[in-house]
Design a protein around this motif. Structure first.
Motif, mmCIF file in Angstrom:
data_model
loop_
_atom_site.group_PDB
_atom_site.id
_atom_site.type_symbol
_atom_site.label_atom_id
_atom_site.label_comp_id
_atom_site.label_asym_id
_atom_site.label_seq_id
_atom_site.Cartn_x
_atom_site.Cartn_y
_atom_site.Cartn_z
ATOM 1 N N PHE A 126 0.854 -1.182 0.000
ATOM 2 C CA PHE A 126 0.000 0.000 0.000
ATOM 3 C C PHE A 126 0.897 1.241 0.000
ATOM 4 N N PRO A 152 -4.215 2.720 4.181
ATOM 5 C CA PRO A 152 -5.525 2.200 4.625
ATOM 6 C C PRO A 152 -5.746 2.455 6.106
ATOM 7 N N ARG A 197 -6.231 -2.885 7.571
ATOM 8 C CA ARG A 197 -5.869 -3.882 6.566
ATOM 9 C C ARG A 197 -5.697 -5.229 7.241
ATOM 10 N N ALA A 201 -8.572 -4.422 2.660
ATOM 11 C CA ALA A 201 -8.080 -3.107 3.078
ATOM 12 C C ALA A 201 -9.209 -2.093 2.932
ATOM 13 N N THR A 218 -2.653 0.370 -4.476
ATOM 14 C CA THR A 218 -2.330 -0.981 -4.024
ATOM 15 C C THR A 218 -1.522 -1.670 -5.116
#
Length: 425
Positions: free
Chosen positions: A231, A237, A240, A249, A278
């Motif tokens: 990420f 996030p 997650r 997430a 991502t």
């Protein structure tokens, strides 16, 4: 009877001279080791080229910025038609990325996924007051919804969206527009009974999914069966969960969390650097593992030669420099076997086959040059432990340096212990 003194050994017959010669041989063997490393890099580059070619046909990075409301207006000063862009009040997205069967070209494979994205949200009333634009200069009946993306050819279904009581149909944006993507047909924004929307985007992709949080309040929920996400976006996030079976997430971004406004006039801003990103990464692929293994090549050669040298010094068995050379060449062959077998199987299987073959070859060769069973068995066990130790380091990520340093410390201690009584004269 007169005592006859033994003639002293010359320098080139001394232990020090033999050690220097073995050291020079070790350095010479770095030349073929460098060639092996170049081969690994070359094969890795070839794999990357094939992956890029195959993924470009399936689908590259998934990029979504939208939906954006676009309404034309007549500028008071220039009297020209301009466009105003308005972002949603709320934007909720759910993303499901399912890994597909790897695309294969010759011996190379590409990891790809299919993405299904559902989005919904609401719009507030567009504010033209900031530009002092009277209502009669606003073309409410020529409104459009814009969705910015970068891989139209990877869409697997029509983009579906309803806005209030209006079902919208999308077409590709012409190349002379502000950005690449999709646009809906014209509709009358003023006659919409509701200002809420919902829609679906199905797209194939690889490597990355990036969503721009254009809602005044943006919520994104993502799940996938890929177990190695990274990420790296503008905002991390809020929570997650990554397991061996995949990951989930969730993001929540408010308008004061990002450095752009909710509406723009005349031109649309470039917001690509503010995405929720991502990456679907492979932590250590087969070629990276081969490259890491080859970096320990000089350590393997040096320690193997050191074992033979200590045996030679302790047992007084003479080992010719040619025999050291053959042992060194066998150690180099391990890496060519490793890369060639890896390309047709897994790294672990290739490592076990190549390692077993080289250890067996050197152990059998040791029986002929050391003339007994004790030392060759010790060499076979030592090489097995050495290759096992290196394999463990290669598999580790966060603790590779720590484990490697501890292991080398114990190896140094063992060498110091066994060499303590050697006569270096």
């Amino acid at each position: 009877m007169e005592h006859q003194e033994l003639e002293p050994k010359g320098f080139f017959q001394s232990t020090t001279a033999k050690m220097i010669l073995i050291g020079l041989l070790s350095l010479f063997l770095l030349i073929p080791l460098f060639f092996v490393q170049d081969l690994i890099i070359e094969r890795s580059i070839r794999q990357q080229e094939v992956v890029e070619e195959t993924t470009s046909k399936w689908g590259e990075n998934v990029f979504i910025n939208g939906p954006v409301l676009r309404i034309p207006y007549k500028d008071n000063l220039t009297k020209k038609i301009q466009f105003a862009y308005f972002f949603p009040e709320t934007l909720n997205s759910t993303v499901d990325a399912t890994m597909q069967k790897a695309l294969k070209r010759s011996i190379y494979e590409s990891n790809v996924f299919a993405t299904k994205m559902n989005f919904s949200g609401t719009y507030s009333q567009p504010d033209f007051a900031k530009k002092n634009i009277p209502n009669e200069n606003i073309f409410w009946n020529q409104a459009k919804i814009i969705i910015q993306t970068q891989n139209l050819k990877s869409l697997t279904d029509e983009v579906q969206m309803t806005f209030g009581n209006q079902k919208l149909v999308f077409e590709p944006i012409n190349s002379n527009e502000t950005f690449d993507g999709l646009e809906s047909q014209l509709f009358d924004y003023a006659t919409l009974s509701k200002k809420d929307f919902k829609g679906t985007v199905n797209v194939n992709g690889s490597n990355q999914i990036k969503i721009i949080p254009i809602g005044k309040t943006t919520s994104v929920s993502m799940k996938s069966d890929w177990n190695s996400p990274s990420f790296n976006g503008f905002v991390s996030p809020t929570d997650r969960n990554v397991t061996s079976n995949g990951f989930t997430a969730n993001w929540k971004v408010l308008h004061f969390n990002r450095p752009f406004a909710q509406q723009y006039f005349e031109s649309f801003p470039n917001l690509a650097s503010y995405g929720l990103e991502t990456d679907f990464i492979t932590p250590v692929n087969e070629y990276q593992q081969n490259e890491r293994a080859s970096k320990y090549g000089f350590l393997v050669i040096g320690l193997t030669f050191l074992i033979f040298f200590l045996i030679q010094s302790i047992s007084k068995i003479n080992i010719h420099i040619f025999q050291y050379t053959m042992i060194g060449v066998a150690l180099i062959m391990f890496y060519t076997l490793l890369i060639s077998i890896t390309e047709h199987s897994s790294f672990s299987f290739a490592y076990s086959i190549a390692g077993s073959a080289v250890v067996a070859l050197i152990t059998i060769y040791s029986f002929s040059i050391l003339k007994n069973k004790k030392f060759p068995v010790f060499i076979g066990i030592a090489l097995t432990l050495l290759y096992t130790f290196i394999y463990v380091i290669i598999q580790l990520e966060d603790y590779a340096l720590l484990v490697g340093s501890i292991g080398l410390f114990f190896i140094l201690a063992a060498v110091m212990y066994f060499s303590r009584k050697i006569d270096w004269k």
